[in-house]
Design a protein around this motif. Structure first.
Motif: not given
Length: 548
Positions: A265-272, A449-467
Motif C-alpha cells: 500500500h502506497y509504496f513499492f520497489t522495482a528493478w527496472l 473508491y480505489w482512487v482514494i484508497i490507493e493514491s499516496v497523494e492522499m496520505r497525510h494530506a490535510p483537509f480542514v480543521g480536525w481532518i
C-alpha cells in the motif's frame, strides 16, 4: 451513496419487486467480488510453463539455483554496511554482496504528527527481511564474498548526484566494482556492476536482480490492498504474483522489456531496465526460509556473456524504492504506473485520478478536490440520477395505494400482483426505472473508491480543521455521523417498504454504515457524504415537483 441507493430499492410489494432488489444487490456484489479477485488472484500467471535461458542447460540451471541459495544465506548473515544519505533516501548497502538492506523514505513519516520516524521500505531486520540485490554470477568462477568502500557514510549534501562505489576481488581473480548513483529529488538508484576478468581463463558472467521480503505485518484489515510480487513485460503486460502462489510453485518465464517489483500500500520497489532496447531476461520466483520464516523472492536474470582474460563487462540496472507518486514513476518504465493498483476498473480509475490531479492544481487541497470531483461526477450522471429519482418519487406517491392493496388482498399474492401491475400501467411507472440508472453508475463509484484508497497523494494530506490526514479515519467521527444522517434522510425521501421485516432492515442501515465508515479513510467518507448531500438536494426537488 450508490450502495445505499442500490440497497434502498424498496419495491417490496410483490415477488417481482423483491427480485429486482435482490438482483440489484447481487450485481453490486458480483462487481466487488470480481474486482477483489483481480487484486488477489495469481492464477493467470501460474499456468505459464517454466523456461530456461538460452545459454543455460538444465544442469547449469540447477547449479544456478544452488548458487543463489548460498548467496542468499551468506548475505543474511553479514551485518557490515555503509550508509548513503540523500534528500529523499537514507540507504544502507551490505558489503558482503552489495544488497540494499535498508531504505528510509525521508519525506514520508510513518505516522502523521511523528516526523522523526520515517517509512522504512527495505528493512533486513528479523520479521521483514526485505532486501534488494543486484549481483553477478558465473558457472566457472566465484564472485567476491566481501566488498570494501572508502568510507562508511556518504551524503548528497547540495549536489545534484552522488556515486558510491564498492569493490572486491574473488580468489578466482575476478574483480567486481559496484557503482550506485543517487540523484537529487529522486527515489531511483542506478546500479552499475563492472566485472573484470584478471585471471588467465575465460569465464561467462550474467547479472541477476532480486527483491526478497517477508509477509505484510502492518496492513489494514478493514481495507484490503495488495501486497506481493508483480512483473511487467511486452507479452503479459502487468501481472501480480501473490505470496500464496509463490508458496505453491515457483514461476519462471523468459521476457523482453520487463521489470519486477514488490508492491504494498502506497509504496513499492522495482528493478527496472537500464536501456530502452529489448533485453532478454528470465523472471522467476522462489520461496526462501530465513530464520524459520517464509521469505518471498522475485528475480530476473540476464543471459551469459563471455569474458576473455583481461576483458571487462558492465552490467546496468535501476532500482526504484519509494512511493507510488504517478508524476514520478510514469516515465521511468512502461507500465510502471500500474503499480498504483486500481484493480479491474483501472480503465475508469486512471482517468478519474487524472481529473482529480488537475483539480488539485487549482485548489491545492485534496479534500476540496475530492468534493469538486464528486460534483463533476454528479453533473455527468445528472440525467441518469434524475430518471432514477423520478421513478422513486412516483413509487413514493403510490405508497398509500400499495398499502391499501395489501390490506385488501392480504395473503393473496396473485391478485395483489395483478392489481399492482394495473396501477403501474395506469400511472406509467416502471419498477426498474429507479434501479437501472444506479447500476450504470456503480462501476464509477467503485473506481473512485480505489482512487482514494490507493493514491499516496492522499496520505497525510490535510483537509480542514480536525481532518489533518485524508488517508486516516476521522478522529472525531464527524464525517461518519454525517454520512449516517444523510443516509437516513435519503431513506425518508424514498418510498417506504410495506414489508415490516424490510422496514426494520432498512432502518438499521444508517447505523451499520456509520459504524463501518468510522474505520474508513476520511477522504473516502468525504466523498460519500458529498455524494449523499448532492443526491438529497436533487431528490428533494424532484419529489417536491412530482408528489406535491
Amino acid at each position: 451513496s450508490s450502495a445505499r441507493l442500490l440497497l434502498g430499492m424498496r419495491w417490496s410489494k410483490k415477488n417481482m419487486n423483491n427480485r429486482i432488489f435482490l438482483y440489484s444487490s447481487l450485481f453490486l456484489v458480483l462487481i466487488l467480488l470480481f474486482d477483489a479477485s483481480n487484486n488477489i488472484d495469481g492464477n493467470a500467471i501460474r499456468n505459464i510453463q517454466p523456461t530456461i535461458p538460452e545459454t543455460s542447460s538444465s544442469t547449469s540451471n540447477d547449479y544456478v539455483e544452488q548458487k543463489l541459495d548460498s548467496v542468499t544465506t551468506r548475505s543474511v548473515n553479514s551485518s557490515k554496511t555503509i550508509e548513503v544519505l540523500t534528500d529523499t533516501l537514507n540507504v544502507k548497502i551490505r558489503l558482503s554482496d552489495g544488497a540494499l538492506v535498508s531504505s528510509e523514505l525521508l519525506k514520508y513519516p510513518k505516522r502523521y504528527g511523528d516526523p522523526d520516524e520515517k517509512v522504512k521500505l527495505l528493512d533486513n531486520t528479523e520479521g521483514s527481511r526485505y532486501t534488494a540485490l543486484a549481483n553477478v554470477q558465473s558457472k566457472e568462477a566465484d564472485a567476491p564474498n566481501e566488498y570494501t568502500s572508502n568510507r562508511e557514510k556518504y551524503s548528497l549534501n547540495n549536489n545534484n548526484n552522488l556515486t558510491v562505489s564498492i569493490s572486491g576481488t574473488s580468489p578466482d581473480l575476478i574483480e567486481i566494482t559496484k557503482n550506485y548513483t543517487f540523484n537529487k529529488n529522486s527515489h531511483l538508484v542506478e546500479v552499475q556492476q563492472v566485472v573484470k576478468n584478471k585471471s588467465l581463463k575465460s569465464s561467462k558472467w550474467r547479472q541477476y536482480n532480486t527483491l526478497s521480503r517477508g509477509e505484510e505485518t502492518e496492513g489494514n484489515a478493514m481495507l484490503y490492498t495488495y501486497t506481493g510480487a508483480a512483473y511487467f513485460d511486452n507479452e503479459d503486460k502487468f501481472n501480480k504474483i501473490d505470496f500464496s502462489d509463490i508458496e505453491d510453485e515457483s514461476f519462471q518465464k523468459e521476457t523482453k522489456r520487463s521489470w519486477i517489483s514488490m508492491i504494498q500500500h502506497y509504496f513499492f520497489t522495482a528493478w527496472l531496465p537500464s536501456t530502452t532496447t529489448p533485453e532478454k531476461k528470465t523472471i522467476y520466483t522462489r520461496l526462501l526460509s530465513i530464520d524459520n520464516k517464509n521469505s518471498y523472492q522475485i528475480g530476473s536474470v540476464d543471459n551469459y556473456v563471455n569474458l576473455l582474460p583481461g576483458e571487462s563487462k558492465s552490467f546496468n540496472s535501476k532500482l526504484y524504492v519509494g512511493p507510488k507518486v504517478q508524476a514520478e514513476i510514469t516515465d521511468l518504465a512502461p507500465g510502471l504506473a500500474l503499480t498504483v493498483d486500481y484493480g479491474v476498473l483501472t480503465f475508469l480509475a486512471a482517468p478519474l485520478f487524472w481529473v482529480l490531479e488537475k483539480i488539485h492544481i487549482i485548489f491545492g487541497n485534496w479534500g476540496w478536490s475530492i468534493i469538486m470531483l464528486t460534483v463533476l461526477i454528479k453533473i455527468v450522471f445528472f440525467k441518469l440520477s434524475e430518471s432514477s429519482y423520478k421513478s422513486m418519487a412516483k413509487m413514493k406517491k403510490l405508497t398509500p395505494r400499495m398499502t391499501a392493496l395489501k390490506e385488501r388482498f392480504g395473503d393473496d399474492k396473485k391478485q395483489f400482483s395483478e392489481a399492482l401491475m394495473k396501477i403501474y400501467k395506469e400511472e406509467k411507472v416502471n419498477p426498474l426505472g429507479g434501479c437501472l440508472p444506479i447500476l450504470i453508475q456503480i462501476p464509477v463509484f467503485i473506481a473512485l473508491y480505489w482512487v482514494i484508497i490507493e493514491s499516496v497523494e492522499m496520505r497525510h494530506a490535510p483537509f480542514v480543521g480536525w481532518i489533518v490526514d485524508l488517508s486516516s479515519a476521522d478522529p472525531l467521527y464527524i464525517l461518519p455521523v454525517l454520512m449516517g444522517l444523510s443516509m437516513y434522510e435519503q431513506q425518508k425521501l424514498n418510498p417506504a417498504p410495506t414489508d415490516p421485516m424490510q422496514a426494520k432492515i432498512f432502518l438499521t442501515l444508517p447505523f451499520v454504515f456509520t459504524f463501518l465508515f468510522a474505520t474508513f479513510p476520511s477522504g473516502l467518507v468525504l466523498y460519500w457524504v458529498t455524494n449523499n448531500i448532492l443526491s438529497i438536494a436533487q431528490q428533494y426537488v424532484i419529489n417536491k415537483r412530482i408528489i406535491s
